[in-house]
Design an enzyme around this catalytic site. Structure first.
Site, PDB file in Angstrom:
ATOM      1  N   ARG A 232      42.702  43.802  40.663  1.00 59.05           N
ATOM      2  CA  ARG A 232      42.367  43.144  41.918  1.00 59.05           C
ATOM      3  C   ARG A 232      43.105  43.831  43.055  1.00 59.05           C
ATOM      4  NH1 ARG A 232      38.488  41.732  39.892  1.00 59.05           N
ATOM      5  NH2 ARG A 232      37.654  39.635  39.544  1.00 59.05           N
ATOM      6  N   GLU A 261      36.488  43.488  49.847  1.00 61.13           N
ATOM      7  CA  GLU A 261      35.545  44.518  49.428  1.00 61.13           C
ATOM      8  C   GLU A 261      34.221  44.327  50.163  1.00 61.13           C
ATOM      9  OE1 GLU A 261      35.222  44.517  45.167  1.00 61.13           O
ATOM     10  OE2 GLU A 261      37.223  45.361  44.905  1.00 61.13           O
ATOM     11  N   HIS A 280      34.879  49.955  43.148  1.00 64.60           N
ATOM     12  CA  HIS A 280      34.862  48.912  42.119  1.00 64.60           C
ATOM     13  C   HIS A 280      33.828  49.243  41.036  1.00 64.60           C
ATOM     14  CE1 HIS A 280      35.928  44.392  41.519  1.00 64.60           C
ATOM     15  NE2 HIS A 280      35.811  45.022  40.360  1.00 64.60           N
TER      16      HIS A 280
END
Length: 324
Positions: A232, A261, A280
């Site tokens: 994270r 994000e 990601h």
């Protein structure tokens, strides 16, 4: 029955829902205001990193199950979902192998200077090979921070494939379990950081872990070490990491996750070549996406048909779930 798919999932997951007689509807945007306007008549929803907030749940009186595509549920209001008896299913194993593999992809890219070497050849600088800035990873020291499924798989690969000396810092896991898995417990994190060549983050995001890798912990790392975060983004203080890399304390860092994000245009990492960035992608392999979509959709079907799913984020709601 209707399932709102807040963010796209693998077609095989959609096919599984269709085969079960469930209509799928893709949200026109993954923002919670849009979702709240489009979820009212839905019996189920599937979300990825967009999560589902309280306002969207309040706008969905028919909602009987939320499918969380992946492991992390911090963008979901789990507390409110539990209050209203809304089961949340998730997929704790779907992306484990893919994320663990990305750790090593990032590690090799930094230690072998893959990006820099590619740029050098394209610029006509073939003598870049004489910089003596390339390293092996075999038999180095790896510190795993967070010994969940991905942390364990990463540790296994490091030891078996590269004969690394692996230590583990994970306050929630008994030291005996870490030893039984073949690794060395590291209860004192600042001490463990002093000798680790590589540090890989695998912790969940909580109030306690948010921003934990601040200037102090980054400063405690071994000079020339590498930090990799596939967990994270909020675990790491952005400016502190930028300072640690630009100041030369760390050889480099790799970040697959951000907070928020996508990162804003003024994020300090975006202009630093010493920090390797990816959007990601840890769980975005074809194999992981297929597994995760199938597992999520399958459990949504289970709940809608009155069957207890295999993986519940909030298992205590099952007996008092909506529509039971």
């Amino acid at each position: 029955m209707i399932c709102l798919v807040i963010q796209p999932i693998h077609p095989k997951g959609l096919a599984l829902l269709a085969d079960a007689g469930i209509e799928t509807r893709l949200a026109s945007a993954a923002t919670m205001d849009v979702v709240a306007n489009e979820i009212a008549d839905c019996d189920a929803a599937i979300t990825r990193n967009a999560g589902l907030n309280r306002a969207a749940m309040e706008a969905a009186p028919k909602l009987k199950v939320l499918g969380n595509h992946g492991i992390g549920v911090d963008p979901v209001d789990v507390v409110y979902a539990s209050e209203i008896g809304l089961p949340i299913v998730f997929t704790p194993y779907g992306n484990v192998q893919s994320v663990a593999e990305l750790v090593f992809a990032h590690l090799f890219a930094i230690e072998k200077r893959v990006r820099e070497a590619d740029a050098a050849v394209r610029e006509g600088n073939f003598d870049y090979r004489y910089t003596r800035d390339f390293r092996e990873v075999t038999e180095k020291r790896l510190l795993i921070v967070g010994f969940g499924r991905i942390g364990r798989r990463t540790a296994d690969i490091a030891k078996a494939a590269f004969q690394m000396e692996v230590s583990v810092h994970s306050p929630s896991v008994p030291e005996a379990d870490i030893v039984a898995a073949g690794f060395t417990p590291a209860p004192d994190l600042p001490v463990a950081l002093k000798s680790a060549d590589y540090v890989s983050l695998h912790q969940t995001l909580t109030d306690k872990t948010r921003g934990m890798f601040d200037a102090a912990l980054l400063g405690a790392m071994k000079p020339g070490a590498i930090l990799i975060n596939t967990a994270r983004g909020a675990l790491v203080d952005p400016q502190a990491l930028a300072d640690a890399v630009t100041g030369g304390h760390l050889r480099g860092a790799a970040m697959d996750v951000f907070a928020p994000e996508p990162p804003p245009a003024d994020h300090p990492w975006l202009t630093l070549p010493g920090i390797l960035l990816s959007p990601h992608i840890g769980g975005a392999t074809e194999e992981a996406l297929e597994r995760t979509a199938m597992q999520t959709a399958g459990q949504v079907v289970d709940v809608l048909n009155g069957r207890r799913p295999e993986y519940l984020v909030n298992p205590t709601v099952w007996e008092r779930r909506r529509g039971a």
